[in-house]
Design an enzyme around this catalytic site. Structure first.
Site, PDB file in Angstrom:
ATOM      1  N   LYS A  92     -32.610  35.053  35.601  1.00  0.00           N
ATOM      2  CA  LYS A  92     -32.923  36.569  36.172  1.00  0.00           C
ATOM      3  C   LYS A  92     -34.103  35.968  36.721  1.00  0.00           C
ATOM      4  O   LYS A  92     -34.352  36.328  37.971  1.00  0.00           O
ATOM      5  CB  LYS A  92     -32.910  37.493  35.417  1.00  0.00           C
ATOM      6  CG  LYS A  92     -33.353  39.257  36.055  1.00  0.00           C
ATOM      7  CD  LYS A  92     -33.128  40.348  34.980  1.00  0.00           C
ATOM      8  CE  LYS A  92     -34.127  39.940  33.789  1.00  0.00           C
ATOM      9  NZ  LYS A  92     -35.653  40.449  34.116  1.00  0.00           N
ATOM     10  N   SER A 133     -47.964  39.151  35.109  1.00  0.00           N
ATOM     11  CA  SER A 133     -47.795  37.848  35.350  1.00  0.00           C
ATOM     12  C   SER A 133     -46.898  38.296  36.750  1.00  0.00           C
ATOM     13  O   SER A 133     -47.342  37.634  37.833  1.00  0.00           O
ATOM     14  CB  SER A 133     -47.119  36.154  35.240  1.00  0.00           C
ATOM     15  OG  SER A 133     -46.009  36.887  34.111  1.00  0.00           O
ATOM     16  N   GLN A 134     -46.396  39.131  36.902  1.00  0.00           N
ATOM     17  CA  GLN A 134     -45.317  39.413  38.234  1.00  0.00           C
ATOM     18  C   GLN A 134     -46.215  39.695  39.383  1.00  0.00           C
ATOM     19  O   GLN A 134     -45.502  40.337  40.345  1.00  0.00           O
ATOM     20  CB  GLN A 134     -44.722  41.000  37.697  1.00  0.00           C
ATOM     21  CG  GLN A 134     -43.087  39.907  36.669  1.00  0.00           C
ATOM     22  CD  GLN A 134     -41.989  41.528  36.363  1.00  0.00           C
ATOM     23  OE1 GLN A 134     -42.437  42.573  36.489  1.00  0.00           O
ATOM     24  NE2 GLN A 134     -41.531  41.127  35.394  1.00  0.00           N
ATOM     25  N   SER A 158     -48.845  34.372  30.682  1.00  0.00           N
ATOM     26  CA  SER A 158     -47.655  34.415  31.066  1.00  0.00           C
ATOM     27  C   SER A 158     -48.289  33.078  32.284  1.00  0.00           C
ATOM     28  O   SER A 158     -47.254  33.077  33.146  1.00  0.00           O
ATOM     29  CB  SER A 158     -47.192  35.294  31.652  1.00  0.00           C
ATOM     30  OG  SER A 158     -47.055  36.258  30.750  1.00  0.00           O
ATOM     31  N   ASP A 188     -41.189  37.883  26.530  1.00  0.00           N
ATOM     32  CA  ASP A 188     -40.060  37.897  26.415  1.00  0.00           C
ATOM     33  C   ASP A 188     -39.050  37.548  24.667  1.00  0.00           C
ATOM     34  O   ASP A 188     -38.243  38.257  24.826  1.00  0.00           O
ATOM     35  CB  ASP A 188     -39.251  37.917  27.092  1.00  0.00           C
ATOM     36  CG  ASP A 188     -39.447  38.728  28.383  1.00  0.00           C
ATOM     37  OD1 ASP A 188     -40.479  40.104  28.857  1.00  0.00           O
ATOM     38  OD2 ASP A 188     -39.249  38.660  30.403  1.00  0.00           O
ATOM     39  N   LYS A 226     -28.842  45.068  32.496  1.00  0.00           N
ATOM     40  CA  LYS A 226     -29.928  44.904  32.853  1.00  0.00           C
ATOM     41  C   LYS A 226     -30.131  43.119  33.487  1.00  0.00           C
ATOM     42  O   LYS A 226     -31.002  42.491  34.284  1.00  0.00           O
ATOM     43  CB  LYS A 226     -30.768  45.580  32.310  1.00  0.00           C
ATOM     44  CG  LYS A 226     -32.934  45.078  32.778  1.00  0.00           C
ATOM     45  CD  LYS A 226     -33.337  46.499  32.534  1.00  0.00           C
ATOM     46  CE  LYS A 226     -34.619  46.482  32.999  1.00  0.00           C
ATOM     47  NZ  LYS A 226     -35.707  45.335  33.612  1.00  0.00           N
TER      48      LYS A 226
END
Length: 419
Positions: free
Chosen positions: A22, A146-147, A173, A298, A400
């Site tokens: 993903k 970090s996104q 991250s 995660d 998801k």
């Protein structure tokens, strides 16, 4: 409410085709859109988070609903701000409307973006009027998701002046940031760390190219958990489509699970070539585990569940981003483990500890695990059925990131009684 009662097999032997990554899929889709290319990357993830990005990029409706996809919210915010695609409203689920995005919005506004909050300041929905941005120098906090960083980096090549991004404070991250830079370079970007806390992206356009997505190391973690928890000493799981030397941060799962009794065997170690990975028991695990998950948060739920089921005390740190995920994962783990007689301790909003003691609780009925609209709660708790009776509430939340999870469990010999 739908519930799955999970009954584990006595023997564990499986060959699994993991879902595509993903993380890579979502990055490759945004970058592909910025190239203006026509051919989508190959082996894209079929999970909800990727589907909402594909649909948004193909249809570009005025109101873009990314549902519960945090990655899509961050990446699409930057993409829509830096491209001349007109005005859009970017929204999502009720939970998404309570996940902070102010840091990213402030950064994009600093670069000249036209963004307004539709509802509460600091949170989605957002009204975005896309335009080419100047770019230049920018500072953001490195200890948030970090996104945010990845979203800004990916638009860097299309900014007039490129982007010089300095991350202040602790940088969390980092492997996810490196994954973003690696994917950008795969499409011709000139982007690199130029100091310990600064990344420079040159205003050099992306180049469209065929691209193959690697399978998902995060998804692999649940199969590592099953091998670790299985009482079958000959347990063996083969996972296809993974790479040695993978850029996915969660590929570190193989090193950490070696401490919990699982060894990893690559069919080939040729760089950049997907191969089959075989998981087997090594016969022993550490008596206690301490680890800083700042670079792969995660995986925290996977290791909490594995350690609790094995009776391995632990002290995990670097969990600060867990509170702003699909749910407050620290609170969710604490609540659900209590049902099993396991009392987790938390500290500083970034630590979880367990002393290895378990209170006396009934083991003759399944523990009913709530999933809090969080796919990783279902994915991580289900393998605990190898050690104790477990029911998973609202199990379809796995769509998801791993839509075929329950099918893969059934093919492996798990019995799933649907209620």
């Amino acid at each position: 409410m739908e519930t799955y009662n999970i009954i584990a097999p006595e023997r564990l032997k499986a060959t699994i085709k993991l879902p595509a990554s993903k993380s890579i899929s979502n990055r490759a889709l945004i970058i592909h859109a910025l190239t203006g290319g026509n051919v989508l990357p190959d082996n894209l993830s079929d999970c909800d988070d990727t589907e909402v990005i594909i649909r948004a990029l193909e249809q570009m409706p005025h109101v873009i609903d990314i549902k519960a996809a945090g990655t899509a919210m961050r990446f699409m915010t930057a993409f829509l701000s830096a491209t001349e695609r007109g005005e859009h409203i970017l929204t999502g689920t009720d939970r998404m409307k309570h996940r902070p995005i102010k840091l990213l919005v402030d950064a994009l506004r600093h670069l000249g973006a036209d963004i307004e909050y539709v509802g509460e300041n600091g949170f989605p929905p957002l009204r975005i009027n896309g335009q080419q941005l100047e770019g230049g120098e920018l500072e953001i906090a490195g200890n948030m998701s970090s996104q945010y960083t990845s979203a800004l980096l990916m638009i860097g090549p299309v900014l007039k002046k490129g982007l010089t991004l300095r991350l202040t404070g602790e940088i969390i991250s980092r492997p996810y940031i490196d994954l973003t830079l690696w994917t950008m370079r795969e499409f011709g970007a000139d982007a690199e760390w130029t100091s310990i806390d600064t990344i420079t992206v040159q205003p050099k356009p992306y180049v469209a190219r065929p691209y193959l997505i690697e399978n998902d190391w995060s998804g692999a973690s649940y199969w590592y958990e099953m091998v670790a928890l299985s009482k079958d000493e000959d347990a063996e799981v083969k996972l296809s489509g993974l790479m040695d030397g993978s850029k996915q941060g969660d590929s570190g799962v193989r090193y950490l699970f070696s401490l919990l009794g699982v060894k990893t065997i690559f069919e080939t170690k040729e760089a950049g070539v997907p191969t089959t990975v075989t998981l087997r028991k090594s016969g022993r695990h550490v008596p206690r585990l301490e680890y800083d998950f700042v670079n792969m948060p995660d995986l925290a739920q996977t290791f909490v569940c594995t350690c609790c089921a094995l009776g391995v005390p632990f002290h995990f740190t670097g969990l600060q981003t867990l509170k702003i995920k699909e749910t407050d994962r620290i609170a969710a783990l604490t609540t659900e483990m209590q049902k099993m007689g396991i009392e987790l301790k938390s500290a500083n909003d970034c630590e979880l500890m367990w002393d290895g003691k378990r209170a006396s609780v009934a083991d003759d009925i399944p523990y009913s695990i709530d999933t809090y609209e969080d796919h990783r709660m279902a994915l991580a708790f289900a393998p605990m059925a190898l050690r104790m009776p477990v029911c998973i509430n609202n199990p379809q939340v796995v769509s998801k990131s791993y839509p075929m999870y329950w099918d893969d469990l059934e093919k492996t010999g798990f019995i799933i009684n649907k209620q």
